[in-house]
Design a protein around this motif. Structure first.
Motif, short mmCIF file in Angstrom:
data_model
loop_
_atom_site.label_atom_id
_atom_site.label_comp_id
_atom_site.label_asym_id
_atom_site.label_seq_id
_atom_site.Cartn_x
_atom_site.Cartn_y
_atom_site.Cartn_z
N PHE A 197 0.84 -1.20 0.00
CA PHE A 197 0.00 0.00 0.00
C PHE A 197 0.88 1.25 0.00
N PHE A 198 1.91 1.23 0.84
CA PHE A 198 2.83 2.36 0.91
C PHE A 198 3.42 2.67 -0.46
N GLU A 199 3.89 1.63 -1.16
CA GLU A 199 4.54 1.84 -2.45
C GLU A 199 3.58 2.45 -3.47
N THR A 200 2.36 1.91 -3.51
CA THR A 200 1.36 2.42 -4.46
C THR A 200 1.04 3.88 -4.18
N VAL A 201 0.81 4.19 -2.91
CA VAL A 201 0.46 5.56 -2.53
C VAL A 201 1.64 6.49 -2.76
N ASN A 202 2.84 6.00 -2.46
CA ASN A 202 4.03 6.83 -2.65
C ASN A 202 4.18 7.26 -4.10
N THR A 203 3.96 6.32 -5.02
CA THR A 203 4.07 6.63 -6.44
C THR A 203 3.07 7.72 -6.84
N ALA A 204 1.84 7.57 -6.37
CA ALA A 204 0.80 8.55 -6.70
C ALA A 204 1.12 9.92 -6.11
N ALA A 205 1.57 9.93 -4.86
CA ALA A 205 1.84 11.21 -4.18
C ALA A 205 3.03 11.92 -4.81
N LEU A 206 4.05 11.16 -5.18
CA LEU A 206 5.21 11.76 -5.82
C LEU A 206 4.81 12.37 -7.17
N GLU A 207 3.98 11.63 -7.90
CA GLU A 207 3.52 12.10 -9.21
C GLU A 207 2.76 13.41 -9.08
N GLY A 208 1.90 13.49 -8.07
CA GLY A 208 1.10 14.70 -7.89
C GLY A 208 1.79 15.74 -7.02
N GLU A 209 3.01 15.44 -6.57
CA GLU A 209 3.74 16.35 -5.67
C GLU A 209 2.91 16.67 -4.42
N ARG A 210 2.40 15.62 -3.82
CA ARG A 210 1.61 15.75 -2.61
C ARG A 210 2.23 14.88 -1.51
N VAL A 211 1.78 15.11 -0.26
CA VAL A 211 2.21 14.30 0.87
C VAL A 211 1.04 13.41 1.30
N SER A 212 1.32 12.13 1.52
CA SER A 212 0.26 11.21 1.90
C SER A 212 0.70 10.44 3.13
N VAL A 213 0.02 10.67 4.25
CA VAL A 213 0.35 9.96 5.49
C VAL A 213 -0.59 8.77 5.61
N ILE A 214 -0.01 7.57 5.59
CA ILE A 214 -0.84 6.37 5.63
C ILE A 214 -0.81 5.71 7.01
N SER A 215 -1.84 4.93 7.28
CA SER A 215 -1.87 4.02 8.44
C SER A 215 -1.67 4.73 9.78
N THR A 216 -2.37 5.87 9.95
CA THR A 216 -2.34 6.51 11.27
C THR A 216 -3.54 6.01 12.08
N GLY A 217 -3.66 6.55 13.28
CA GLY A 217 -4.68 6.07 14.22
C GLY A 217 -3.94 5.59 15.45
N TRP A 218 -4.49 4.58 16.14
CA TRP A 218 -3.74 4.13 17.34
C TRP A 218 -3.12 2.76 17.20
N ASP A 219 -3.69 1.89 16.36
CA ASP A 219 -2.95 0.65 16.05
C ASP A 219 -3.44 0.12 14.72
#
Lengths: 328, 328
Positions: free
Chosen positions: A104-126
């Motif tokens: 999931f990280f890799e997929t999102v990272n590719t999209a965020a880099l392409e759009g020049e955006r920051v994407s914080v994944i998998s937050t919350g408490w656990d």
């Protein structure tokens, strides 16, 4: 006054509503709109003073929303939505399917880099706060043993499993940490604990009229994966009792690490949560990481990030100098 | 195999010895030398397999030490040593004079920038881990009340104060959190607590032969700043008992925040430590931040940093991908 961080919410279940109310507690943020697959009119009818927009129109908000907080589920919503939206907005989500996080990280990272955006994944408490404490404690006490306990809290998956048992009209399941195990660890022991030693499962069940309660009980406690490895209690209650006593969504738990330093010196680090509402608390964590995403972006960073990659100071509306003065 | 992080220790009291033994628990690090104001020969005579060097020769190790861990005191050692060494080495210290941290940061930052080094100041557990948890909890639950409890643990300053009382031969003071106050907060209350409500002070005193115990007790419990605002107990013991029962340096405590979300939903975050050895644990935190300093430097960063500025992943020997896979 500084410009407020403009927030969008995608998905309007318990978590989305929690984010909405948490925004009201953070004066540096404002809610632009809630995006949903549902007809905006059906949501507006609730009489809420919020702008509802169909998710199909989200792209039109490209210049109006800074951080999109994604409140969908990890099974089907987020795997689709986060990569889609990560190239258009800074995003924060609570993707929690542990085994799939690296991909999931890799997929999102590719999209965020392409759009020049920051994407914080998998937050919350656990994943999230508990993960951070596992990392922190392991880094400080490399020789040690770590324990995570969850509860007392409602497990949605286990509650769903109960409701699928024939003869069950409704039900809720609480995951309950075994206090004697916690006390043992706190006393300085590092026991090897089996699944059964760490958590109990308490079920409150409303049976259908005429259903065989013993058969229901047996079907629950022997259910593989969900209950058979645990000590499980089943209590039959009325629909009124269920509604009155069990409609909350409390949760919590502990991350504990017992380690040794020097010549066998015992050291223990413990992090715990006691939550009256799991979704409202998770929402509050998402909000703090939305602020972090905004700050990272302001520094010119792009790509996917996790809670491990983000300095804690970025979670606060205060400046680094204020934090040193007030909180260090 | 990757090159090990080459560590130097400045100051060889309890904390310095703790760092030395913590290095042995971290395979990605090696100890180059211990620097001290004392004659290296006097230290070598202890029969330890460590290279001791006089602090006056520290500059010769400019190319041999990556991170210098400064283990001196905050009163006089660190205000002098950190700025001096921060332009020559990456450094980590546990400067803990809260009121002076902002000025200390500026001085160290200037030196570190000049020398193109990274300097992590004020690590340990308070300031340090407790500060991080105050920041984390405040950022997630902006509407709430926070409590810090210390102990049960030995306070060096209060122990020193006891020893200055006429007729006292030796003594030790424990700061003890008031359990009923902790229980009240854990039950969901957010009480206003006075100094006296939060901590007790337990003193174990060895009186000189023929000294008036009642006079000693009275002198201690009425001592302004140190004891008069607390409930203080004074127990007279023999020198043998003091040696046998009270020569450890345990400490610990809790940071708790009780907050509300939504329509008055109660949420509580708690972080706690139970330490058999305060200096050994502090040393272990310093080690983790030494690794972080090294990683920050490898990214090309320079200047002073605090625990608020550093991503948690930098504390671990594991890569970001390993952390996502194993700990998130």
């Amino acid at each position: 006054m500084q410009q407020k961080i403009r927030i969008g919410i995608v998905g309007y279940g318990n978590l989305g509503r929690g984010v909405r109310s948490a925004i009201a507690q953070n004066p540096d943020m404002e809610l632009v709109a809630v995006f949903s697959r549902r007809d905006p009119k059906s949501l507006e009818q609730r009489g809420e003073s919020v702008r509802f927009v169909h998710i199909a129109d989200v792209e039109q908000f490209r210049n109006d929303v800074d951080v999109m907080i994604l409140c969908g589920g990890s099974a089907t919503d987020l795997p689709e939505q986060t990569p889609q939206l990560a190239s258009l907005f800074h995003t924060v989500d609570s993707f929690d399917t542990h085994a799939k996080i690296p991909a999931f990280f890799e997929t999102v990272n590719t999209a965020a880099l392409e759009g020049e955006r920051v994407s914080v994944i998998s937050t919350g408490w656990d994943p999230g706060l508990f993960s951070m404490n596992r990392l922190l404690a392991e880094s400080i006490l490399p020789e040690g043993k770590e324990y995570t306990f969850w509860g007392k809290g409602v497990s949605q998956g286990h509650s769903d499993a109960i409701r699928r048992v024939p003869g069950v009209q409704a039900g809720v399941q609480y995951t309950v940490p075994v206090q004697t195990a916690i006390d043992l660890i706190r006393s300085g022991e590092t026991p090897e604990l089996k699944t059964r030693d760490k958590h109990m499962r308490d079920c409150y069940v409303v049976a259908e009229d005429g259903a065989d309660e013993n058969a229901i009980r047996e079907a629950i406690v022997s259910m593989p994966n969900y209950f058979s490895d645990y000590n499980t209690s089943v209590t039959f209650i009325t629909a009124e009792e269920l509604e009155r006593e069990h409609s909350g969504m409390p949760h919590g738990g502990f991350v504990m690490r017992s380690g040794v330093t020097g010549a066998g010196t015992k050291q223990r680090i413990e992090f715990g949560l006691e939550l009256e509402s799991n979704p409202e608390f998770t929402a509050s964590v998402l909000i703090a990481y939305a602020r972090a995403a905004f700050k990272l972006a302001a520094e010119g960073q792009t790509g996917a990030r996790t809670v491990f990659d983000i300095p804690l100071g970025h979670l606060s509306p205060k400046s680094a100098a204020e934090l040193r003065k007030e909180l260090l």
